[in-house]
Design a protein around this motif. Sequence first.
Motif, PDB file in Angstrom:
ATOM      1  N   ILE B  47      -4.730  -9.372  42.654  1.00 50.59           N
ATOM      2  CA  ILE B  47      -3.640 -10.218  42.164  1.00 50.59           C
ATOM      3  C   ILE B  47      -3.753 -10.395  40.646  1.00 50.59           C
ATOM      4  O   ILE B  47      -2.774 -10.268  39.912  1.00 50.59           O
ATOM      5  N   THR B  48      -4.995 -10.673  40.185  1.00 47.13           N
ATOM      6  CA  THR B  48      -5.192 -10.902  38.754  1.00 47.13           C
ATOM      7  C   THR B  48      -4.781  -9.667  37.954  1.00 47.13           C
ATOM      8  O   THR B  48      -4.127  -9.767  36.910  1.00 47.13           O
ATOM      9  N   GLN B  49      -5.153  -8.480  38.458  1.00 50.52           N
ATOM     10  CA  GLN B  49      -4.798  -7.246  37.757  1.00 50.52           C
ATOM     11  C   GLN B  49      -3.279  -7.075  37.681  1.00 50.52           C
ATOM     12  O   GLN B  49      -2.735  -6.749  36.625  1.00 50.52           O
ATOM     13  N   ILE B  50      -2.593  -7.345  38.794  1.00 50.00           N
ATOM     14  CA  ILE B  50      -1.130  -7.183  38.790  1.00 50.00           C
ATOM     15  C   ILE B  50      -0.481  -8.199  37.841  1.00 50.00           C
ATOM     16  O   ILE B  50       0.413  -7.861  37.073  1.00 50.00           O
ATOM     17  N   VAL B  51      -1.005  -9.444  37.871  1.00 56.54           N
ATOM     18  CA  VAL B  51      -0.459 -10.470  36.976  1.00 56.54           C
ATOM     19  C   VAL B  51      -0.651 -10.055  35.513  1.00 56.54           C
ATOM     20  O   VAL B  51       0.244 -10.209  34.686  1.00 56.54           O
ATOM     21  N   LYS B  52      -1.816  -9.491  35.222  1.00 59.87           N
ATOM     22  CA  LYS B  52      -2.070  -9.020  33.846  1.00 59.87           C
ATOM     23  C   LYS B  52      -1.077  -7.927  33.458  1.00 59.87           C
ATOM     24  O   LYS B  52      -0.552  -7.911  32.337  1.00 59.87           O
ATOM     25  N   ASN B  53      -0.801  -7.008  34.392  1.00 63.09           N
ATOM     26  CA  ASN B  53       0.151  -5.930  34.112  1.00 63.09           C
ATOM     27  C   ASN B  53       1.544  -6.494  33.851  1.00 63.09           C
ATOM     28  O   ASN B  53       2.241  -6.047  32.933  1.00 63.09           O
ATOM     29  N   ILE B  54       1.949  -7.480  34.668  1.00 67.33           N
ATOM     30  CA  ILE B  54       3.307  -8.020  34.533  1.00 67.33           C
ATOM     31  C   ILE B  54       3.458  -8.789  33.224  1.00 67.33           C
ATOM     32  O   ILE B  54       4.418  -8.604  32.487  1.00 67.33           O
ATOM     33  N   THR B  55       2.463  -9.666  32.954  1.00 72.85           N
ATOM     34  CA  THR B  55       2.598 -10.542  31.781  1.00 72.85           C
ATOM     35  C   THR B  55       2.164  -9.861  30.486  1.00 72.85           C
ATOM     36  O   THR B  55       2.502 -10.316  29.403  1.00 72.85           O
ATOM     37  N   GLY B  56       1.377  -8.799  30.598  1.00 70.24           N
ATOM     38  CA  GLY B  56       0.819  -8.169  29.403  1.00 70.24           C
ATOM     39  C   GLY B  56      -0.272  -9.024  28.775  1.00 70.24           C
ATOM     40  O   GLY B  56      -0.762  -8.727  27.689  1.00 70.24           O
ATOM     41  N   ASN B  57      -0.646 -10.093  29.441  1.00 70.04           N
ATOM     42  CA  ASN B  57      -1.707 -10.971  28.934  1.00 70.04           C
ATOM     43  C   ASN B  57      -3.030 -10.585  29.591  1.00 70.04           C
ATOM     44  O   ASN B  57      -3.224 -10.800  30.782  1.00 70.04           O
ATOM     45  N   ASN B  58      -3.932 -10.002  28.807  1.00 64.55           N
ATOM     46  CA  ASN B  58      -5.197  -9.558  29.374  1.00 64.55           C
ATOM     47  C   ASN B  58      -6.279 -10.630  29.326  1.00 64.55           C
ATOM     48  O   ASN B  58      -7.398 -10.400  29.755  1.00 64.55           O
ATOM     49  N   ASN B  59      -5.937 -11.798  28.757  1.00 62.78           N
ATOM     50  CA  ASN B  59      -6.958 -12.833  28.592  1.00 62.78           C
ATOM     51  C   ASN B  59      -6.839 -13.967  29.591  1.00 62.78           C
ATOM     52  O   ASN B  59      -7.245 -15.091  29.322  1.00 62.78           O
ATOM     53  N   ILE B  60      -6.262 -13.692  30.732  1.00 64.46           N
ATOM     54  CA  ILE B  60      -6.143 -14.741  31.744  1.00 64.46           C
ATOM     55  C   ILE B  60      -7.542 -15.123  32.238  1.00 64.46           C
ATOM     56  O   ILE B  60      -8.348 -14.248  32.565  1.00 64.46           O
ATOM     57  N   ASP B  61      -7.834 -16.425  32.262  1.00 63.21           N
ATOM     58  CA  ASP B  61      -9.136 -16.873  32.759  1.00 63.21           C
ATOM     59  C   ASP B  61      -9.205 -16.654  34.262  1.00 63.21           C
ATOM     60  O   ASP B  61      -8.356 -17.132  35.003  1.00 63.21           O
ATOM     61  N   TYR B  62     -10.248 -15.915  34.673  1.00 61.30           N
ATOM     62  CA  TYR B  62     -10.384 -15.570  36.083  1.00 61.30           C
ATOM     63  C   TYR B  62     -11.834 -15.790  36.512  1.00 61.30           C
ATOM     64  O   TYR B  62     -12.750 -15.225  35.920  1.00 61.30           O
ATOM     65  N   GLY B  63     -12.049 -16.635  37.511  1.00 66.00           N
ATOM     66  CA  GLY B  63     -13.407 -16.935  37.956  1.00 66.00           C
ATOM     67  C   GLY B  63     -13.596 -16.688  39.434  1.00 66.00           C
ATOM     68  O   GLY B  63     -12.645 -16.459  40.177  1.00 66.00           O
ATOM     69  N   LYS B  64     -14.867 -16.699  39.834  1.00 67.58           N
ATOM     70  CA  LYS B  64     -15.215 -16.520  41.241  1.00 67.58           C
ATOM     71  C   LYS B  64     -16.051 -17.708  41.693  1.00 67.58           C
ATOM     72  O   LYS B  64     -16.981 -18.111  41.002  1.00 67.58           O
ATOM     73  N   LEU B  65     -15.696 -18.249  42.833  1.00 68.07           N
ATOM     74  CA  LEU B  65     -16.338 -19.486  43.283  1.00 68.07           C
ATOM     75  C   LEU B  65     -17.023 -19.248  44.618  1.00 68.07           C
ATOM     76  O   LEU B  65     -16.418 -18.748  45.564  1.00 68.07           O
ATOM     77  N   ASP B  66     -18.321 -19.629  44.677  1.00 70.62           N
ATOM     78  CA  ASP B  66     -19.029 -19.571  45.955  1.00 70.62           C
ATOM     79  C   ASP B  66     -19.106 -20.988  46.512  1.00 70.62           C
ATOM     80  O   ASP B  66     -19.447 -21.921  45.799  1.00 70.62           O
ATOM     81  N   ILE B  67     -18.798 -21.140  47.804  1.00 70.45           N
ATOM     82  CA  ILE B  67     -18.697 -22.499  48.342  1.00 70.45           C
ATOM     83  C   ILE B  67     -19.806 -22.813  49.344  1.00 70.45           C
ATOM     84  O   ILE B  67     -19.794 -23.862  49.976  1.00 70.45           O
ATOM     85  N   THR B  68     -20.789 -21.905  49.454  1.00 71.57           N
ATOM     86  CA  THR B  68     -21.856 -22.075  50.454  1.00 71.57           C
ATOM     87  C   THR B  68     -22.455 -23.487  50.460  1.00 71.57           C
ATOM     88  O   THR B  68     -22.627 -24.095  51.505  1.00 71.57           O
ATOM     89  N   PHE B  69     -22.754 -24.000  49.246  1.00 75.40           N
ATOM     90  CA  PHE B  69     -23.454 -25.285  49.175  1.00 75.40           C
ATOM     91  C   PHE B  69     -22.552 -26.474  49.489  1.00 75.40           C
ATOM     92  O   PHE B  69     -22.996 -27.606  49.539  1.00 75.40           O
TER      93      PHE B  69
END
Lengths: 315, 178
Positions: B47-69
């Motif tokens: 999704i992030t890659q497609i959004v970057k392609n559409i908006t032309g904005n390559n600096n979108i903040d994108y993180g990964k969250l682990d919820i185990t704890f």
Amino acid sequence: MSLSVKHLLGIKELTVNDIEQIFITADNFKGVLNRSIKKLPTLNHIAIANIFFENSTRTRISFELAEKRLGADVVNFSASGSSVSKGETLIDTVHNILAMKVDMVVMRHSASGAPWFLANHIDASIINAGDGANEHPTQALLDAYSMREKLGDLKGKRVTIIGDIMHSRVALSNIFCLNKLGAEVTVAGPPTLIPKHIESLGVRVEYNVKKALEWCDVANVLRIQLERQHKPLFSTLREYAQYYGVNKQMLDSLAKDIIIMHPGPINRGVELTSDVADSKQSIILDQVENGVAIRMAVVYLLSGSGKRDGIEKIG
Amino acid sequence: MKTLLNNDQLNITLLRLAHQLVENHLSFRDSVIIGIQPRGILLSDRITQIVKNITGNNNIDYGKLDITFYRDDLQTRNEIQVPSFTDVNFSIASKSVILIDDVLHTGRTIRSAMDALIDFGRPKKVELLVLIDRRFSRELPVQPDYTGHTVDTILTQKVKVYWQEKDGKDEVVLLDKQ
């Protein structure tokens, strides 16, 4: 994925896979400890008793912080000022604490083997926070974790452990841990403080500290444990410092910058001079920082183990 | 086994979801995307890659969250889970956060994710994007803001999302568990 053991009694009983799993989990907790909100709700259903029959600053605070950051309830107990001085036995003391519904016990005891004895008599998970001159598993884990942070994979790396090998539980646990991770270990110090036949554990012995330092990538320097030496094993601390202490000139004369470690407490001017302890090569405070993450990992990974049957594996 | 989305359908759905995000967030200047470990990040990567392609904005903040704890079943599960990595190296304070996971079932993962998220700061708003919404199986009041495909399932069934990068194909299937 769980550890292969129900208790953390010694490094001796851990598999390489267990150690790797503890390190991976500790990486996560280190990330949490660097956030502004350091507290997790993970173990808010667990109560842990820290039972210390021997003095401790670092280990005790480190365990307590680790447990609290995981959200567990913590009770602290130290032998001085308790009913131990009224003649209560170890088992009675622990049974009484467990009767108050404690799920995990962290214990330090001056008698080697005390945690194994306890493991045979109670159901709660036990973490050994140091037993006599035998093992101090979380210290060895945080030492190896800190080395790995600086050097990468420890396979083939050279570690010298200098000082009172005979009375040091840190030395023994470190030897087991480093061997399992594939590092080469040399122990160095005066002959009276190096146990006979220690080579059978797969380590080299060196009596010349300078040579031992030239050989290694990491020097883990230990404290002289005068409280465990019942007869004099070297003439004076001054003489010890002269022949076996690590100083700046010695380090500067080596071909490469080695890493200096110390499990604390340091006797400045005896095993390490101040300028070495505070030098850029020293990672002593990184060790302390990593200690909390490692202990969080151990507590977390053992927290579910009390419920498992059949996989119990104790010494 | 029943195919819910084949390769073409899945990719069209991803395009639609990305466009819906852009519709609401425009430049993504005050919006961040956070995928939930471990399987949600395969969706959020796309999704992030497609959004970057559409908006032309390559600096979108994108993180990964682990919820185990943050899970609520740590005391009842027998196996301790080894966590995946959390990688959120930007501030989420006062940002609009788009949480992304592949399948929404009981809602418990999302509850944990919101707890984990709040420990990083106070977001202005949190939205939820899921590829598959298993309707009528919720145990908590959690609803998605963006849905790829809605499906009626019973508890014993399992929804499996396959990704080209990990599993060698793009497909979503409904499995009847024995």
